[in-house]
Every structure is written in structure tokens, then in C-alpha cells.
Design an enzyme around this catalytic site. Structure first.
Site, PDB file in Angstrom:
ATOM      1  CE  LYS A 273      -3.987  -1.751   2.602  1.00 26.81           C
ATOM      2  NZ  LYS A 273      -4.997  -1.502   1.557  1.00 26.81           N
ATOM      3  NE  ARG A 347     -11.001  -9.598  -2.212  1.00 26.41           N
ATOM      4  CZ  ARG A 347     -11.296  -8.651  -3.104  1.00 26.41           C
ATOM      5  NH1 ARG A 347     -11.622  -8.976  -4.339  1.00 26.41           N
ATOM      6  NH2 ARG A 347     -11.272  -7.382  -2.761  1.00 26.41           N
TER       7      ARG A 347
HETATM    8  N1  BES Z   1      -8.142  -3.669   4.293  1.00 27.32           N
HETATM    9  C1  BES Z   1      -8.319  -3.235   2.960  1.00 27.32           C
HETATM   10  C2  BES Z   1      -9.622  -2.464   2.753  1.00 27.32           C
HETATM   11  C3  BES Z   1      -9.731  -1.145   3.447  1.00 27.32           C
HETATM   12  C4  BES Z   1      -9.441   0.024   2.769  1.00 27.32           C
HETATM   13  C5  BES Z   1     -10.190  -1.072   4.737  1.00 27.32           C
HETATM   14  C6  BES Z   1      -9.574   1.239   3.391  1.00 27.32           C
HETATM   15  C7  BES Z   1     -10.332   0.158   5.372  1.00 27.32           C
HETATM   16  C8  BES Z   1     -10.023   1.315   4.691  1.00 27.32           C
HETATM   17  C9  BES Z   1      -8.331  -4.439   2.009  1.00 27.32           C
HETATM   18  O1  BES Z   1      -7.576  -5.515   2.400  1.00 27.32           O
HETATM   19  C10 BES Z   1      -7.786  -3.962   0.706  1.00 27.32           C
HETATM   20  O2  BES Z   1      -6.643  -3.557   0.689  1.00 27.32           O
HETATM   21  N2  BES Z   1      -8.610  -3.994  -0.340  1.00 27.32           N
HETATM   22  C11 BES Z   1      -8.210  -3.531  -1.607  1.00 27.32           C
HETATM   23  C12 BES Z   1      -8.754  -4.487  -2.640  1.00 27.32           C
HETATM   24  C13 BES Z   1      -8.210  -4.271  -4.032  1.00 27.32           C
HETATM   25  C14 BES Z   1      -6.737  -4.634  -4.067  1.00 27.32           C
HETATM   26  C15 BES Z   1      -8.989  -5.138  -4.983  1.00 27.32           C
HETATM   27  C16 BES Z   1      -8.792  -2.143  -1.813  1.00 27.32           C
HETATM   28  O3  BES Z   1      -9.898  -1.885  -1.327  1.00 27.32           O
HETATM   29  O4  BES Z   1      -8.130  -1.301  -2.406  1.00 27.32           O
HETATM   30 ZN    ZN Z   2      -5.519  -5.369   1.781  1.00 23.31          ZN
END
Ligand code: BES
Ligand code: ZN
Ligand code: ZN
Length: 498
Positions: A273, A347
Site C-alpha cells: 500500500k 477475502r
Molecule cells: N483492508 C483493505 C480495505 C480497506 C481500505 C479497509 C480502506 C479500510 C479502509 C483491504 O484488504 C484492501 O486492501 N482492499 C483492496 C482491494 C483491491 C486490491 C482489490 C482495496 O480496497 O483497495
Molecule cells: Zn488489503
């Protein structure tokens, strides 16, 4: 904070603060009229002098020249005919707390059910509940505590003390569950990691009569939970799967299962990230935190229903041992997954946890909670959790609890279009949607659905609601909200717990 009740006639407070209600037309509520008689008319005069609006949740602080209390807090009750719900009473309690906390260490609230047209005299306990929820603060790492919060006790001047105390006894235990959730969600990731969160669950729930079982990496390997293990493999902190069982009913009753995403820190893994805001990903275990707090509330109140809590705990880190984009893993269900983005990890762990739960426990229904997608914040902001379900009756029941508790959910669709969007060229499925299929929260939910057979199932995407970045929320200050504990407690109690 301590809450007690006293009868209005016997006991007017000696010192501290007294809260009374005024309607938007400027008239005093019946209880305020009674108090005003004892205070020589200063309330009516003060309201007039300051042209107090009486608008809902607005307040005015009066300082009586010669006692018997230090302050009178006049609170707006809004429209004189408004019938308050329990949630309205909670918001009122929270606003009273917020206004009184900087002033005094004790407050007596002279707002009776009749003042707000509530048919149940015990309902004023919800004023105490709202104040209690609002009073929680995470200051354990501050050497200097917040001195603005003086308030230590609330006395509800109730017309029926026994009913108010009865009501509050249950609500206080729900609050204890909410506070446990808020506290584990607030803790940093060097304190809360899979092993320590599993240990917290054990310490908190075992004494309450909850069976606690903890699976380690070896046991999960033997079970074939490779989707979960793949996420964990880059971290020095080993994963855990915590199984919590509250047997409130006969053994023959199938349990209702709650499954929580528990990524104690989500760096994104090799699909790292961006640095900005990454620290917020210590809250990526909020789903599991909610399951933990819910089980605490259920056990403290001894709900007569069989409840199962599953916490899937991993840390998602990049390292030489980490899972790579493009890796293929075989989940416990036998289905294979192409991991195209290591940041879509929630997931993957839920896939194994959901399948394992239905396979081992044959639950009556399953509800999972997960901070699953940033896309749900794009869709619903910080106002609503996304609700996905394969069962209309289950979704309706959750929606009804949502209205009662004020923890908002909004139903989202599940359709074949989005399911097709996760078909993979090389495996049974891929963990992110194809480029031409948008709606990231829906593809994530469709992915989970592939690991649920015919069990009634609901998925709550709580990414937008588990924390609040402002003090605007009524029932909670900035920080972890504990969203879902009250909602799902209400769901259990109203539908299965009587
Ligand atoms: N934990 C994150 C989702 C999240 C984002 C929670 C912001 C709280 C605040 C999750 O694991 C994630 O990173 N999801 C990605 C999915 C994408 C790579 C398809 C996302 O939402 O960007
Ligand atoms: Zn994630
Ligand atoms: Zn995540």
C-alpha cells in the site's frame, strides 16, 4: 463511569449538575417544570433570557446563584410532540454527557419517559447507555490524561427506578462488549497481532463461560487452509484461528455463526500500500474485534441461544517469504485461487474461515464482518456498512436491528455479472475483479459467496464505519466505533434470544 437511578421526588442532587429538557416551542418538559418549582423559577427565566431554541441536542448551561446544584444543563428535546425511540434517547444521553463532561463530576438527569412520549418507563436507561458509550476514550498511552472529562457518575431521576435499572443492567453489558471491540481495534499492531489477540480472547471470554479453541499454523496446514496461510506467510507473526462458542441453548440447536476478518496489520504485502495512511491498517482486524465484543455482550447477558464466533487472524506483510502476485493457492474447499493482488487478502482468509465454519459446525446461518474494501467507502461513505446476503429474510432482520440501534447498513446487490468477473484464466477464480468489471465491493462479496454453500449468509463490509475521524458521531468520540456489536446483539436478542 457509574450510573444509578433515584426517584425524582426523594432526591434532587446536592451539587454537581442537573439536566432538564425543554421543547422547541420554549416550554419546559413536565419534569423540568417540577424541578423549576424547587429552584425558584430560575430554569424558566434562564430559557427566556437566553432565548434558548430547544432544538434537539442543543444545550444551555445555567449557573444558579445559590445552589443547590452547581449547574443546570437545559437540553433541547425538539418538537413537543416527538416520540423518542431508544436510539433517540441514546443520542440525547450522549449529548448530555458531551455537554456536562467539562463541567462537573456528577450529573443528575431529570428527563422521564413521559417527557419524550416513550411508553416504557424503563426506556430512560437508554439515556445512560448513550452517555456511557460516548464517555469511552482510548487514552492508555497518554502520560497526561484528558482533564476536560470530569464526569464520573450519572444519576437518572426515573419515575420507575427498578425498570430503569433492569434496562440498564443489560445495556451496560452490551457497552462492555462495545468497549472491548473499541479497545482491541484501537491498539497498535505491535501490541495486537494474531497470537496476542487470540490470547486476549481467551482471557476475556473463558471466565464468562465461553469455550475458546485456538488453532495454530500447523493445525491450519493440516486442515488445508492454504488461502489463509498464504496471506500470513510473509510475516514473522504466526496466524491463529480462534473459535468461540457460547452455548446458551440446548446442544441440539444449530449455532448462529459470526466470522470476522482479523488482519492485525494490512501493509498490502508485496502489492504494498502507499505510505500515506498505511498506519490505519492496524484497524484491519475490526471484523474479528467485533466478533469478540459481540460474544462478550452475549455471554455477559447469558442470551439463551447458541452462538459461534470465528476470528481469522493474520498479519499481511511483505518479505522474502511473502506470497507473490500470481501465486496460486488451494483453499480448504478444494477450489483454487490465483492471487493477483496480495492486498486483496481479507477475502482469502475469509474463504477458508467461512468454509471451515459451515463444514465443521453446520450453522443455522453465518454473518461475516470485514473491513474488506476501500470501494465500499466510495459507495456508502462513512455512514453505512455494506450489507450483502443470499437470504432476504436474514437481510431484513439485520436491517430492522440497524434501524433500532442506529448502526446503519445499506443492502448491496449480488449478481452473476460480478461473479463472472472473478473467473480466472489459470485457476478456479482470481482474488480481484477483471479490469472491465467495476464495483470492487461487490466482486469481493461474490468471491466470499463462492465459499458459502446453502447456508443463509450475510456479509457486512465495515471498512467505512469501524472508525470515525471526527467527534461528530453521537455515540462515540473520534476513533474506533465498535460498530456491529450493538447491531448484532439486537439481531440475536430480538429474533432468537427470548
Ligand atoms: N483492508 C483493505 C480495505 C480497506 C481500505 C479497509 C480502506 C479500510 C479502509 C483491504 O484488504 C484492501 O486492501 N482492499 C483492496 C482491494 C483491491 C486490491 C482489490 C482495496 O480496497 O483497495
Ligand atoms: Zn488489503
Ligand atoms: Zn485488508
Amino acid at each position: 463511569m457509574v450510573m444509578e437511578t433515584a426517584s425524582f421526588v426523594d432526591k434532587l442532587p446536592d451539587g454537581g449538575c442537573l439536566a432538564v429538557g425543554v421543547y422547541a416551542d420554549g416550554t419546559l418538559s413536565p419534569s423540568a417544570v417540577a424541578a423549576d418549582e424547587k429552584f425558584g423559577g430560575i430554569i424558566a427565566k434562564g430559557v427566556k433570557k437566553h432565548a434558548f431554541s430547544g432544538k434537539l441536542s442543543e444545550s444551555l448551561c445555567l449557573t444558579p446563584p445559590d445552589g443547590p446544584v452547581d449547574h443546570v444543563l437545559v437540553v433541547g428535546l425538539g418538537d413537543v410532540a416527538k416520540q423518542f425511540t431508544e436510539f433517540d434517547l441514546e443520542k440525547l444521553g450522549a449529548s448530555i454527557w458531551a455537554a456536562a463532561a467539562p463541567l462537573d463530576n456528577a450529573i443528575a438527569v431529570a428527563i422521564a419517559a413521559a417527557d419524550v412520549h416513550h411508553p416504557d418507563n424503563g426506556a430512560v436507561s437508554h439515556i445512560g447507555f448513550g452517555a456511557l458509550l460516548r464517555s469511552w476514550d482510548f487514552d492508555k498511552y497518554k502520560s497526561k490524561k484528558n482533564e476536560k472529562n470530569k464526569l464520573r457518575s450519572i444519576t437518572l431521576l426515573a419515575s420507575d427506578c427498578a425498570a430503569a435499572e433492569n434496562g440498564f443492567a443489560e445495556l451496560q453489558k452490551i457497552a462492555a462488549g462495545v468497549f472491548l471491540t473499541r479497545s482491541v481495534v484501537s491498539e497498535p499492531a505491535n501490541v495486537i497481532y494474531p497470537e496476542s489477540l487470540a490470547e486476549t480472547a481467551l482471557q476475556e471470554l473463558l471466565p464468562l463461560g465461553v469455550f475458546v479453541e485456538i488453532l495454530d499454523q500447523r493445525q491450519m496446514k493440516d486442515l488445508g487452509m492454504n488461502a489463509l496461510l498464504g496471506v500470513a506467510q510473509g510475516s514473522v507473526n504466526e496466524p491463529r484461528l480462534v473459535i468461540l462458542r457460547w452455548n446458551g441453548a440446548d446442544d441440539s440447536q444449530q449455532p448462529i455463526a459470526f466470522v470476522g476478518k482479523g488482519v492485525t496489520f494490512d501493509s498490502g504485502g508485496i502489492s504494498l500500500k502507499p505510505g500515506e495512511g498505511m498506519h490505519e491498517m492496524r484497524c484491519d482486524m475490526a471484523g474479528s474485534g467485533t466478533v469478540l465484543g459481540l460474544l462478550k455482550a452475549v455471554a455477559l447477558n447469558k442470551l439463551p441461544v447458541n452462538v459461534l464466533g470465528i476470528m481469522a487472524l493474520v498479519e499481511n506483510m511483505p518479505s522474502g517469504a511473502a506470497q507473490r502476485p500470481g501465486d496460486v493457492v488451494k483453499s480448504i474447499s478444494g477450489q483454487t485461487i490465483e492471487v493477483l493482488n496480495t492486498d486483496a487478502e481479507g477475502r482469502l482468509i475469509l474463504a477458508d474461515a467461512l468454509w471451515y465454519t459451515q463444514d465443521r459446525f453446520s450453522p443455522r446461518m453465518m454473518i461475516d464482518l470485514a473491513t474488506l474494501t476501500g470501494a465500499i467507502i466510495v459507495a456508502l461513505g462513512h455512514e453505512f456498512a455494506g450489507l450483502f446476503s443470499n437470504d432476504d429474510d436474514l437481510a431484513d432482520k439485520i436491517a430492522k436491528s440497524s434501524v433500532r440501534t442506529g448502526e446503519k447498513v445499506w443492502r448491496m446487490p449480488l449478481t452473476e455479472h460480478f461473479d463472472k468477473g472473478i473467473d480466472s484464466e489459470v485457476a478456479d477464480m482470481q482474488n480481484i475483479g477483471k479490469a472491465n468489471v467495476r464495483g470492487g465491493s461487490i466482486t469481493a462479496a461474490q468471491f466470499l459467496k463462492r465459499f458459502v454453500n446453502n447456508v443463509p449468509w450475510a456479509h457486512l463490509d465495515i471498512a467505512g464505519v469501524e472508525s470515525s475521524s471526527s467527534d461528530d458521531l453521537f455515540l462515540c468520540a473520534k476513533g474506533a466505533t465498535g460498530f456491529g456489536v450493538h447491531l448484532l446483539y439486537d439481531f440475536l436478542r430480538e429474533n432468537y434470544g427470548k
